[in-house]
Design a protein around this motif. Structure first.
Motif, PDB file in Angstrom:
ATOM      1  N   PRO B 155       3.410  44.016 -79.335  1.00  0.00           N
ATOM      2  CA  PRO B 155       4.087  44.805 -78.222  1.00  0.00           C
ATOM      3  C   PRO B 155       3.779  46.190 -78.160  1.00  0.00           C
ATOM      4  N   ARG B 157       4.925  49.676 -77.431  1.00  0.00           N
ATOM      5  CA  ARG B 157       6.463  50.168 -77.611  1.00  0.00           C
ATOM      6  C   ARG B 157       6.556  51.334 -76.683  1.00  0.00           C
ATOM      7  N   SER B 158       7.577  51.714 -76.583  1.00  0.00           N
ATOM      8  CA  SER B 158       8.221  52.898 -75.571  1.00  0.00           C
ATOM      9  C   SER B 158       7.406  54.031 -76.212  1.00  0.00           C
ATOM     10  N   GLY B 159       6.804  54.783 -75.429  1.00  0.00           N
ATOM     11  CA  GLY B 159       6.111  56.176 -76.019  1.00  0.00           C
ATOM     12  C   GLY B 159       4.842  55.946 -76.306  1.00  0.00           C
ATOM     13  N   GLN B 160       4.148  54.744 -76.071  1.00  0.00           N
ATOM     14  CA  GLN B 160       2.872  54.472 -76.613  1.00  0.00           C
ATOM     15  C   GLN B 160       2.063  54.571 -75.425  1.00  0.00           C
ATOM     16  N   SER B 176       6.830  47.554 -73.312  1.00  0.00           N
ATOM     17  CA  SER B 176       8.207  48.147 -73.141  1.00  0.00           C
ATOM     18  C   SER B 176       8.293  49.156 -72.024  1.00  0.00           C
ATOM     19  N   ALA B 177       9.413  49.455 -71.829  1.00  0.00           N
ATOM     20  CA  ALA B 177       9.922  50.527 -70.542  1.00  0.00           C
ATOM     21  C   ALA B 177       9.490  51.766 -71.286  1.00  0.00           C
ATOM     22  N   ARG B 194       7.055  46.041 -68.561  1.00  0.00           N
ATOM     23  CA  ARG B 194       8.367  46.730 -68.024  1.00  0.00           C
ATOM     24  C   ARG B 194       7.924  48.282 -68.176  1.00  0.00           C
ATOM     25  N   GLU B 217       7.771  49.708 -64.255  1.00  0.00           N
ATOM     26  CA  GLU B 217       8.304  51.053 -63.705  1.00  0.00           C
ATOM     27  C   GLU B 217       7.233  51.590 -62.665  1.00  0.00           C
TER      28      GLU B 217
END
Lengths: 271, 258
Positions: B155, B157-160, B176-177, B194, B217
């Motif tokens: 996955p 991840r957020s921030g990547q 991820s969001a 997301r 988003e």
């Protein structure tokens, strides 16, 4: 071969220190020689939660700087003979931790025969949290079933996968998800994220679900890790989680709203 | 002060006005045909769809998609008249040839230089035309795509942020969001989107984004983007493909088969 397990979350206040003390105690009670290290330099509270704040003479930073030996700094837990605590410094800050210094301490702990080394990470994604997760073999990511906590846990998972030493060597840190402060009644009413929702967003194996429980605050105030309270739901859930951590298959409990009998409703408030 | 110096100073700092550079949003009408009757009909339809948007809007005519022959035959006066009838105010022409430059001068229209490559033009605020039929999109041969497809199995991840330079990107998990995936080519996500996905970032308008669950988003193809508010009304949580058609983002469900 010693296992280094970091307890991290990203978000603050979700239950890392509670979990670190419970898990390290649980492992020690099962007969494994366990050390738990507080990486939250300057804001230490592992020693408070484990009731050894008055026995802190030397701390983690002292050992790294060579002011004291590891044997002098490690505090033996009064309730559990296999458990040792390495407290953080309260007067310094996180910059006092260096990669090399931490590596040396961890290696020395391994040589002393410790089977599990639990690293209690501070909140955030800065130096302190980074150093705590850098040498980890496994990670317990703690999250509340709440949107900001889940988002922050996602972030820390990303950092674990990309910036840990295992990641640099092309390997994987084994990840576990621990959901804390879970309230099945609120989940049933649609007010709270459910286990399935959190699992879907984080895509990480579930280690356990710790229900919201008043015994946690009591335990922290008394300095007794909640896992010692074998009557409480949180204590039982932590015991299950420790079992799963060592490889046992245990059914998840406390996921559904408690069926309150008339007797209970008359004579007891919800725990 | 000498008289000449005095005069110079008033020219430098005029007292009755101030000259400044300014950036103003203007609607660009990129012409694809010179058939004024057809233009009038289609323009009237657009105006009735969003009347407030078009009231007394300054208009810039783009003529770069017309052939040389079409530019020679374009009735600029007629076009201006029909626009003014619809309360649109022709202001300038972009990319005009010699003949049209002449026409502009006669009609007191400003002249704007040709567009420089792929400057991102924001999609207009008009709600997407509800066309259920898939418009046949021309697939021209892409000249880039020099790198092999990048495949990621974990996955995002957020921030990547993942950028597949010179090729396509395949993600075999969710995005991820708070995460961003970019590619010069297409993006395939065998999971939920997301976060943000930007395809064709170097300008490839044929790039597409595919995902199993659209919860994004932001999505963008070659600089044209669509944000969360609009995305939520557009096949939210469906398996979709996202592409450019007529210069605007289109989202259509992926074919299902049981």
């Amino acid at each position: 071969m010693a296992k280094i397990i970091v307890v991290t979350s990203g978000k603050g206040g979700v239950g890392k220190t509670t979990t670190s003390s419970a898990i390290s105690t649980g492992l020690a009670l099962r007969g494994h020689k366990t050390a738990v290290i507080d990486f939250d330099i300057g804001l230490r509270n592992l020693d408070l939660v484990m009731n050894c704040e008055r026995r802190v003479v030397y701390d983690f930073v002292n050992v790294i700087n060579g002011d004291a030996t590891l044997k002098q700094a490690l505090i033996k837990d009064k309730r559990c003979e296999n458990l040792f605590i390495l407290p953080a410094s309260q007067t310094r800050d996180k910059d006092a931790l260096t990669k090399e210094g931490v590596e040396q301490v961890l290696n020395e702990l391994k040589e002393m025969g410790f089977e599990y080394i639990i690293c209690d990470s501070p909140a955030g994604i800065e130096h302190g949290a980074f150093i705590a997760l850098y040498y980890a073999d496994e990670a317990v990511v703690v999250a509340n079933p709440e949107v900001s906590s889940v988002r922050d846990s996602d972030r820390i998972l990303g950092i674990l996968q990309s910036k840990s030493r295992k990641a640099e060597q092309g390997e994987n840190v084994v990840e576990h998800l621990l959901i804390t402060r879970y309230d099945p009644e609120r989940v049933a009413r649609g007010e709270m994220l459910g286990v399935a929702d959190v699992e879907e967003i984080l895509a990480t194996k579930l280690l356990g679900v710790i229900p919201e429980c008043q015994s946690v605050l009591k335990a922290s105030n008394q300095g007794v890790p909640v896992i010692h309270d074998t009557e409480s739901r949180a204590g039982k859930a932590y015991a299950d989680a420790v079992a799963r951590l060592t490889g046992e298959q245990v059914e998840h409990r406390f996921l559904t709203p408690e069926h309150k009998s008339l007797f209970k409703r008359l004579f007891r408030r919800s725990a | 002060m000498s008289k000449s110096a005095q005069r110079a100073s008033t020219v430098d700092r005029p007292e009755s006005f101030q000259l400044k550079g300014g950036l103003f949003p203007m609607t660009l009408l990129e012409l694809k045909s010179t058939d004024l009757a057809a233009i009038k009909l289609e323009l009237m339809e657009k105006v009735t769809q969003s009347p407030n948007f078009f009231q007394r809007s300054p208009l810039v005519f783009g003529v770069e998609q017309l052939t040389e022959a079409q530019q020679e035959s374009l009735d600029l006066l007629g076009l201006c008249t029909l626009c003014r009838e619809l309360t649109l105010l022709p202001t300038a022409v972009r990319g005009a040839n010699a003949r049209l430059l002449n026409e502009c001068a006669k009609l007191s229209l400003a002249i704007l230089p040709r567009s420089r490559g792929k400057q991102s033009e924001l999609t207009t605020e008009t709600p997407p035309a509800a066309t259920e039929t898939t418009e046949p999109v021309e697939v021209t041969k892409t000249t880039t795509a020099s790198a092999p497809t990048r495949i990621i199995t974990t996955p995002i991840r957020s921030g990547q942020q993942i950028y597949a330079r010179g090729g396509d990107l395949i993600v075999m998990a969710s995005v991820s969001a708070g995460a961003e995936v970019l590619a010069d080519g297409n993006i395939h996500i065998y999971g939920a989107l997301r976060g943000r996905a930007l395809a064709g970032v170097q300008g490839d308008e044929n790039a597409r984004i595919f995902c199993s669950s659209q919860e994004a988003e932001l999505v963008a193809v070659a600089g044209q983007f669509m944000v969360d508010e609009v995305l939520r009304t557009n096949h939210w949580k469906d398996a979709v493909q996202i592409y450019l058609a007529g210069g605007r983002i289109q989202i259509t469900p992926l074919p299902k088969h049981n």
